[in-house]
Scaffold this motif. Structure first.
Motif, PDB file in Angstrom:
ATOM      1  N   ALA A 147       0.828  -1.210   0.000  1.00 29.98           N
ATOM      2  CA  ALA A 147       0.000   0.000   0.000  1.00 29.98           C
ATOM      3  C   ALA A 147       0.862   1.260   0.000  1.00 29.98           C
ATOM      4  N   SER A 148       1.943   1.261   0.804  1.00 32.75           N
ATOM      5  CA  SER A 148       2.811   2.441   0.845  1.00 32.75           C
ATOM      6  C   SER A 148       3.551   2.617  -0.476  1.00 32.75           C
ATOM      7  N   LEU A 149       3.939   1.505  -1.119  1.00 33.03           N
ATOM      8  CA  LEU A 149       4.585   1.573  -2.435  1.00 33.03           C
ATOM      9  C   LEU A 149       3.649   2.206  -3.455  1.00 33.03           C
ATOM     10  N   VAL A 150       2.431   1.712  -3.522  1.00 35.10           N
ATOM     11  CA  VAL A 150       1.458   2.227  -4.493  1.00 35.10           C
ATOM     12  C   VAL A 150       1.125   3.687  -4.193  1.00 35.10           C
ATOM     13  N   ALA A 151       0.909   3.988  -2.925  1.00 38.26           N
ATOM     14  CA  ALA A 151       0.517   5.351  -2.545  1.00 38.26           C
ATOM     15  C   ALA A 151       1.599   6.370  -2.883  1.00 38.26           C
ATOM     16  N   THR A 152       2.857   6.040  -2.596  1.00 34.66           N
ATOM     17  CA  THR A 152       3.935   6.998  -2.868  1.00 34.66           C
ATOM     18  C   THR A 152       4.176   7.159  -4.371  1.00 34.66           C
ATOM     19  N   LEU A 153       3.991   6.089  -5.141  1.00 30.71           N
ATOM     20  CA  LEU A 153       4.142   6.198  -6.589  1.00 30.71           C
ATOM     21  C   LEU A 153       3.036   7.064  -7.196  1.00 30.71           C
ATOM     22  N   ILE A 154       1.841   6.984  -6.627  1.00 33.25           N
ATOM     23  CA  ILE A 154       0.707   7.742  -7.160  1.00 33.25           C
ATOM     24  C   ILE A 154       0.707   9.185  -6.660  1.00 33.25           C
ATOM     25  N   LEU A 155       0.892   9.361  -5.345  1.00 33.41           N
ATOM     26  CA  LEU A 155       0.738  10.696  -4.754  1.00 33.41           C
ATOM     27  C   LEU A 155       1.899  11.624  -5.087  1.00 33.41           C
TER      28      LEU A 155
END
Length: 399
Positions: A147-155
């Motif tokens: 979740a943190s990987l996806v969130a940081t790539l998106i945000l």
């Protein structure tokens, strides 16, 4: 007592110039030299200080060493120990930032960078893998990391980091902690001076908010905003220098473009070849940032100082504040249980950094080969990162 403190200062100075290999190697040297040989503290005290540094934000090796110094000679010796530990490597990184432009266009320097930059990314890959193996041991921690990987790539926003770290700690603490601590928490804070707690929290919040209050048109805005940036990251970095890299890269390269990818990787590779704390890398980042913005030699030195002070100050305040009543604090399982979620989120940050660091290499197959070779050497042999960087320098000089 005074002679014992002088002996401690001498041992810290020697340790500073021989402490290669990162936090895991540092703790082994501290155990051998400061516990078994000199008996400054007991092995149990060292392990507790190391555990404490792991559940607090900041530079873990620095916090452990400062905690030992506090036990040996109090506040004055702790501050002196911190300066002895941080200044040599920070000064070298500052000098590297100042002289970087002088060498950047030289053919040999460019050739060296072709080898050591992919190796630096390989070191990040190994750190990510090692962290994942150590901390992703349940479905919850794996989900938090993804979740943190996806969130940081998106945000793509530095302010996503504190929110994700907070959420990770809350989730793991809520799921792993039993309802048995209210009485202990009341006892702990009843024995703690409320004014001291308020003062401590006030210092952290004041400096964390300082950069946002400065008008960007001010001639002093960049140095002060840099201080806020580094100080805020100092509050957020759990797990030491391995987590420092993704936070620094995302904010200073990807989002704010203070440094180029090449500059960042060159500085990180140099730091890996030096003894001392990984957090000294911020000296290079601060110096290069000020140089790129046209502040000149004095500005670069100021940028390095701002970076080193800002990144280390939260951890220094925390260790000096908490060590005196750690015996009570360590009994609160909710604090310890939050660490698994925080570390899982940090693994996601590190994976994000690895992906972003690879992007500039495009279809450079040699770079990917060097990354893979670096990873394999670190994972399957006893060769340490400093020696790998030296190998890269030699390859750049002779090929």
């Amino acid at each position: 007592m005074k002679s014992r403190q002088l002996l401690f200062i001498r041992d810290v100075s020697l340790y500073t110039f021989t402490a290669f290999g990162g936090p895991q190697a540092h703790i082994a040297v501290l155990l051998r030299e400061f516990v078994e040989k000199r008996r400054y503290i007991t092995e149990e005290e060292l392990m507790e200080l190391n555990a404490l540094s792991q559940i607090m934000p900041g530079p873990s090796s620095t916090q452990t060493l400062v905690g030992i110094a506090w036990k040996v000679g109090g506040l004055r010796l702790a501050i002196l120990t911190f300066l002895i530990w941080i200044l040599p490597s920070a000064a070298i990184m500052c000098a590297a930032a100042i002289s970087y432009k002088m060498f950047a266009d030289k053919d040999k320097f460019t050739a060296i960078l072709r080898y050591i930059q992919p190796m630096a990314v390989g070191i990040v890959a190994y750190a990510t893998y090692a962290f994942a193996r150590k901390f992703l041991k349940s479905r919850i921690t794996m989900m938090l990391a993804v979740a943190s990987l996806v969130a940081t790539l998106i945000l793509q926003n530095p302010y996503a980091f504190p929110i994700l770290i907070l959420l990770g700690g809350i989730v793991s603490s809520a799921l792993e902690t039993q309802q048995q601590e209210n009485e202990l928490r009341v006892k702990l804070f009843a024995n703690t001076n409320p004014n001291k707690v308020a003062y401590f929290i006030g210092i952290l919040l004041f400096f964390a908010a300082l950069g946002a209050l400065i008008n960007r048109t001010s001639p002093f805005s960049l140095p002060i905003r840099l201080f806020e940036n580094f100080y805020r990251n100092g509050i957020l970095i759990f797990g030491g220098g391995q987590v420092l890299v993704p936070l620094m890269y995302t904010e200073f390269v990807d989002l704010k473009h203070y440094l180029t990818n090449s500059e960042f990787l060159s500085g990180y590779a140099l730091q890996q070849a030096l003894p001392g704390p990984t957090f000294a890398f911020t000296s290079f980042v601060g110096g290069i940032t000020m140089g790129n913005k046209g502040y000149g030699l004095a500005g670069q030195i100021a940028g390095s100082l701002v970076a080193v002070i800002g990144i280390n100050l939260p951890g220094l305040i925390l260790i000096l504040f908490i060590v005196p009543f750690w015996n009570d604090l360590k009994k609160i399982t909710r604090i310890k249980n939050s660490l698994s979620g925080i570390n899982a989120v940090a693994v996601g940050f590190m994976a994000t950094a690895f992906i972003q660091l690879m992007r500039p290499f495009g279809l450079n197959y040699m770079a990917y080969g060097l990354m893979a070779a670096t990873f394999l050497l670190l994972n399957f042999t006893k060769i340490k990162a400093p020696f790998i960087i030296v190998i890269g320098v030699v390859l750049g000089l002779v090929l």
